[in-house]
Design a protein around this motif. Structure first.
Motif, PDB file in Angstrom:
ATOM      1  N   ASN A  75      76.727  56.260  39.629  1.00 34.79           N
ATOM      2  CA  ASN A  75      76.247  57.322  38.615  1.00 34.79           C
ATOM      3  C   ASN A  75      75.263  56.925  37.498  1.00 34.79           C
ATOM      4  O   ASN A  75      74.161  57.351  37.343  1.00 34.79           O
ATOM      5  N   VAL A  76      75.218  55.793  37.676  1.00 37.49           N
ATOM      6  CA  VAL A  76      73.989  55.088  36.752  1.00 37.49           C
ATOM      7  C   VAL A  76      72.724  55.066  36.785  1.00 37.49           C
ATOM      8  O   VAL A  76      71.916  55.354  36.868  1.00 37.49           O
ATOM      9  N   ASN A  95      86.520  50.577  43.773  1.00 35.85           N
ATOM     10  CA  ASN A  95      85.509  52.040  44.127  1.00 35.85           C
ATOM     11  C   ASN A  95      84.852  52.576  42.851  1.00 35.85           C
ATOM     12  O   ASN A  95      83.731  53.590  42.688  1.00 35.85           O
ATOM     13  N   LEU A  96      86.188  52.684  41.450  1.00 36.55           N
ATOM     14  CA  LEU A  96      85.568  53.151  39.961  1.00 36.55           C
ATOM     15  C   LEU A  96      84.217  52.089  39.820  1.00 36.55           C
ATOM     16  O   LEU A  96      82.908  53.146  39.057  1.00 36.55           O
ATOM     17  N   SER A 139      80.606  61.325  31.920  1.00 37.80           N
ATOM     18  CA  SER A 139      79.914  60.485  31.359  1.00 37.80           C
ATOM     19  C   SER A 139      79.683  58.972  31.275  1.00 37.80           C
ATOM     20  O   SER A 139      80.789  58.165  30.334  1.00 37.80           O
ATOM     21  N   ALA A 140      79.035  58.325  32.294  1.00 37.46           N
ATOM     22  CA  ALA A 140      79.042  56.532  32.357  1.00 37.46           C
ATOM     23  C   ALA A 140      78.197  56.129  31.096  1.00 37.46           C
ATOM     24  O   ALA A 140      76.806  55.748  31.398  1.00 37.46           O
ATOM     25  N   ASN A 141      78.783  55.123  30.578  1.00 38.04           N
ATOM     26  CA  ASN A 141      78.134  54.407  29.262  1.00 38.04           C
ATOM     27  C   ASN A 141      78.350  52.958  29.748  1.00 38.04           C
ATOM     28  O   ASN A 141      79.163  52.126  30.230  1.00 38.04           O
ATOM     29  N   THR A 142      78.067  52.435  28.884  1.00 41.06           N
ATOM     30  CA  THR A 142      78.298  50.808  29.093  1.00 41.06           C
ATOM     31  C   THR A 142      79.824  50.512  27.984  1.00 41.06           C
ATOM     32  O   THR A 142      80.391  49.414  28.901  1.00 41.06           O
ATOM     33  N   LEU A 162      89.875  57.040  33.820  1.00 36.53           N
ATOM     34  CA  LEU A 162      88.682  55.981  33.557  1.00 36.53           C
ATOM     35  C   LEU A 162      87.876  56.958  34.780  1.00 36.53           C
ATOM     36  O   LEU A 162      86.246  57.378  34.125  1.00 36.53           O
ATOM     37  N   GLU A 163      88.093  57.300  35.686  1.00 37.00           N
ATOM     38  CA  GLU A 163      87.164  58.187  36.714  1.00 37.00           C
ATOM     39  C   GLU A 163      86.789  59.452  36.594  1.00 37.00           C
ATOM     40  O   GLU A 163      85.706  59.467  36.635  1.00 37.00           O
TER      41      GLU A 163
END
Length: 365
Positions: free
Chosen positions: A296-297, A288-289, A216-219, A209-210
């Protein structure tokens, strides 16, 4: 108000999230258990000493009664909990009513008790469901008597005791040479050791997940973070009380635990301390994640805003020049000049190019 509506809307889209939260957090010990009883139970008996071992599956509850007075060490494993059968076994083996009530309970906190010369432990076995990426727990109760250990399990399809069963089949194995207290230790030790297997699986999910967040961070990534956070709650809630449970066994003055066996329970205590520390580390990693996701967002939003700002700035000179020459005055410089149009367009192109050069020189993009 908006945040509340957003939360309820997410529950409509993912109703299992709400059920999972209730299952994890809302346990009321004063409410009577509503356990769905199985159609049948399975009884397995391991009656052994150093040289002989009698291993069989029993067809009904009364068949296990003679093992109370067996000169050998007996392990009675009950798979599936039916109130009537558990009460019959408890009545014959002298298990107190309060212990029977705990055995039949649902969502009970791990604990230990010493009542009427018997040592009772209740704790959770944990499994990791790869398909749902979820931690599944099964409540197990262990009762230690003078020459016997009785284990009560909810699910007959799985447990973590198969390596122990194999060792019991080997003549001269260490567990065959010891008494019931060592068997009691072995059962708890295997449950605790399996905690590390589950945490290793969770650790792999957290590391993956990290990488997803960085890439690419998203919902959907946020949904995964919330899901793993709930699994960490399940993990912590199952592991943390086991420390008190093992410590209670070590402080107990019961004659059922021999002095030579205490060192093995101290080893379990060390393992559960390590498991608690690892669970705390994973919890910190999840926090932390969450911070990394928000960063990132925000970073992506800042990049978008920077691009939009740059584009706006580059179009501003053309807007100003077009506005000046679009005014309704009779006398405007270059209005009737045959090169006026080309000069204005040239300025509209030259000024943005000069601005781009200045922006890059200052490192703004």
């Amino acid at each position: 108000m908006f945040e509340q509506s957003k939360k309820y809307f997410s529950y409509i889209l993912n109703p299992m999230d709400l059920l999972r939260t209730k299952k994890v957090l809302q346990v009321n010990p004063t409410v009577a258990a509503t356990r769905i009883e199985p159609d049948e139970i399975k009884l397995f008996v391991f009656d052994y000493n150093a040289t002989q071992a009698d291993i069989k599956e029993l067809s009904n509850v009364p068949d296990c009664f003679p093992y109370l007075d067996s000169p050998k060490t007996t392990w009675l494993n009950v798979d599936g909990l039916r109130k009537a059968d558990v009460e019959k076994i408890s009545g014959h083996f002298g298990i107190h009513y309060l212990i029977t009530e705990d055995i039949l309970s649902i969502g009970q906190r791990p604990k230990m008790d010493e009542i009427d010369g018997l040592l009772f432990c209740l704790l959770n076995m944990m499994y990791f469901n790869e398909k749902d990426s979820a931690v599944e727990i099964e409540q197990i109760s262990l009762v230690l008597g003078k020459n016997f250990v009785i284990s009560f399990q909810e699910d007959a399809a799985r447990d973590v005791f198969n390596p122990l069963r194999e060792r019991l089949k080997i003549n001269g194995s260490k567990v065959r040479q010891q008494k019931a207290d060592f068997l009691f230790y072995s059962l708890i030790d295997m449950i605790v050791d399996n905690y590390f297997v589950v945490m290793e699986k969770l650790g792999e999910k957290i590391e993956g997940l990290e990488e997803d967040i960085v890439r690419s961070a998203n919902t959907r990534t946020l949904a995964k973070i919330n899901m793993l956070r709930k699994e960490m709650i399940v993990l912590k809630r199952s592991i943390a009380p086991v420390r008190e449970l093992v410590n209670g066994i070590l402080r107990s003055e019961t004659d059922l635990i021999e002095e030579r066996t205490e060192k093995y329970f101290k080893d379990i205590y060390d393992h559960i301390l390590q498991a608690n520390e690892l669970a705390e580390n994973y919890r910190d990693m999840m926090m932390n994640l969450n911070d990394l996701y928000l960063s990132n967002v925000n970073l992506k939003m800042n990049e978008v805003m920077k691009v939009m700002t740059v584009v706006t700035c580059l179009l501003a000179p053309a807007t100003v020049i077009g506005g000046i020459f679009g005014m309704n005055f009779e006398i405007i410089p270059l209005l009737h000049n045959k090169w006026g149009f080309f000069i204005s367009v040239g300025l509209m192109l030259f000024i943005p190019l000069a601005m781009i050069r200045m922006f890059r020189k200052r490192g703004w993009f």
